[in-house]
Design a protein around this motif. Structure first.
Motif, PDB file in Angstrom:
ATOM      1  N   UNK A 133       5.168 -13.248  -8.950  1.00  0.00           N
ATOM      2  CA  UNK A 133       5.879 -13.789  -7.796  1.00  0.00           C
ATOM      3  C   UNK A 133       7.274 -13.181  -7.691  1.00  0.00           C
ATOM      4  N   UNK A 134       7.968 -13.100  -8.832  1.00  0.00           N
ATOM      5  CA  UNK A 134       9.343 -12.575  -8.819  1.00  0.00           C
ATOM      6  C   UNK A 134       9.368 -11.087  -8.473  1.00  0.00           C
ATOM      7  N   UNK A 135       8.342 -10.326  -8.921  1.00  0.00           N
ATOM      8  CA  UNK A 135       8.289  -8.893  -8.622  1.00  0.00           C
ATOM      9  C   UNK A 135       8.104  -8.668  -7.127  1.00  0.00           C
ATOM     10  N   UNK A 136       7.192  -9.424  -6.523  1.00  0.00           N
ATOM     11  CA  UNK A 136       6.945  -9.284  -5.089  1.00  0.00           C
ATOM     12  C   UNK A 136       8.191  -9.647  -4.287  1.00  0.00           C
ATOM     13  N   UNK A 137       8.913 -10.691  -4.727  1.00  0.00           N
ATOM     14  CA  UNK A 137      10.135 -11.116  -4.030  1.00  0.00           C
ATOM     15  C   UNK A 137      11.219 -10.055  -4.128  1.00  0.00           C
ATOM     16  N   UNK A 138      11.385  -9.455  -5.302  1.00  0.00           N
ATOM     17  CA  UNK A 138      12.427  -8.439  -5.499  1.00  0.00           C
ATOM     18  C   UNK A 138      12.148  -7.189  -4.683  1.00  0.00           C
ATOM     19  N   UNK A 139      10.876  -6.794  -4.619  1.00  0.00           N
ATOM     20  CA  UNK A 139      10.511  -5.612  -3.834  1.00  0.00           C
ATOM     21  C   UNK A 139      10.733  -5.883  -2.345  1.00  0.00           C
ATOM     22  N   UNK A 140      10.337  -7.073  -1.875  1.00  0.00           N
ATOM     23  CA  UNK A 140      10.484  -7.437  -0.462  1.00  0.00           C
ATOM     24  C   UNK A 140      11.951  -7.600  -0.072  1.00  0.00           C
ATOM     25  N   UNK A 141      12.782  -8.051  -1.010  1.00  0.00           N
ATOM     26  CA  UNK A 141      14.205  -8.271  -0.724  1.00  0.00           C
ATOM     27  C   UNK A 141      14.911  -6.970  -0.371  1.00  0.00           C
ATOM     28  N   UNK A 142      14.449  -5.839  -0.888  1.00  0.00           N
ATOM     29  CA  UNK A 142      15.053  -4.527  -0.602  1.00  0.00           C
ATOM     30  C   UNK A 142      14.368  -3.815   0.570  1.00  0.00           C
ATOM     31  N   UNK A 143      13.455  -4.526   1.254  1.00  0.00           N
ATOM     32  CA  UNK A 143      12.799  -3.936   2.409  1.00  0.00           C
ATOM     33  C   UNK A 143      11.515  -3.192   2.081  1.00  0.00           C
ATOM     34  N   UNK A 144      11.085  -3.241   0.830  1.00  0.00           N
ATOM     35  CA  UNK A 144       9.844  -2.582   0.431  1.00  0.00           C
ATOM     36  C   UNK A 144       8.648  -3.490   0.647  1.00  0.00           C
ATOM     37  N   UNK A 145       7.479  -2.973   0.337  1.00  0.00           N
ATOM     38  CA  UNK A 145       6.262  -3.778   0.459  1.00  0.00           C
ATOM     39  C   UNK A 145       5.488  -3.757  -0.854  1.00  0.00           C
ATOM     40  N   UNK A 146       4.857  -4.898  -1.158  1.00  0.00           N
ATOM     41  CA  UNK A 146       4.021  -5.028  -2.352  1.00  0.00           C
ATOM     42  C   UNK A 146       2.584  -5.221  -1.885  1.00  0.00           C
ATOM     43  N   UNK A 147       1.803  -4.137  -1.887  1.00  0.00           N
ATOM     44  CA  UNK A 147       0.415  -4.185  -1.424  1.00  0.00           C
ATOM     45  C   UNK A 147      -0.519  -4.378  -2.610  1.00  0.00           C
ATOM     46  N   UNK A 148      -1.375  -5.391  -2.494  1.00  0.00           N
ATOM     47  CA  UNK A 148      -2.346  -5.667  -3.557  1.00  0.00           C
ATOM     48  C   UNK A 148      -3.601  -4.849  -3.312  1.00  0.00           C
TER      49      UNK A 148
END
Length: 170
Positions: A133-148
């Motif tokens: 959860x924290x990894x996805x939030x950190x990536x999204x916070x910088x404008x990136x995307x976390x694709x599963x």
């Protein structure tokens, strides 16, 4: 040594011993297997490493307790977001192949898990099999995307085809 005795005692074309071909051959009757015994019968095989001469084998004597997940467990390579930030530049697409190339996810595995240790300062598009959860939030916070990456489809166990619907007769 000279050419007259070079080949002394060497029998390249030695004939095969033909056993069980009558008493006159000297290898008849029991065909060099002796009388009775374990190796006399046709189906005799060398015992395995676990064979203990008819005594109950050790692995059958000891009690069995519990079970192991090893048959169906999956092994994932773990990568932290801080490592991604250090290894990749802004705007990069990070997938399992890119992680292997960067040396972050080596060895045989069923997938890659991204965990949230460290900080992200770049916009990254990350494709992995699992995100904390924290990894996805950190990536999204910088404008990136976390694709599963979706898991493979489960095989269809039912081998029987469904019957075609009956046509109504009028």
């Amino acid at each position: 040594m000279d050419l007259s005795n070079v080949h002394q005692g060497v029998h390249k074309l030695r004939k095969k011993k033909r056993v069980g071909r009558g008493i006159g051959s000297g290898h008849g009757k029991t065909a060099t297997r002796g009388h009775k015994g374990q190796w006399a019968s046709a189906g005799a095989k060398k015992p395995t490493a676990l064979f203990e001469g008819g005594q109950m084998q050790l692995f059958r004597r000891i009690p069995k307790r519990g079970f192991s997940h090893a048959t169906w467990d999956k092994h994932y390579l773990v990568v932290n977001v801080g490592d991604l930030d250090a290894a990749f530049s802004d705007g990069d697409t990070v997938d399992p192949a890119a992680l292997r190339k960067a040396g972050l996810a080596n060895g045989p595995a069923d997938g890659v898990r991204v965990l949230g240790t460290g900080e992200v300062t770049k916009k990254l598009t990350v494709r992995a099999h699992h995100f904390s959860k924290s990894a996805a939030e950190k990536i999204a916070a910088r404008g990136g995307t976390a694709d599963v990456i979706p898991p493979p489809k489960k095989p269809v166990r039912n081998k029987m085809k469904p019957r075609p619907p009956k046509e109504q007769q009028s």
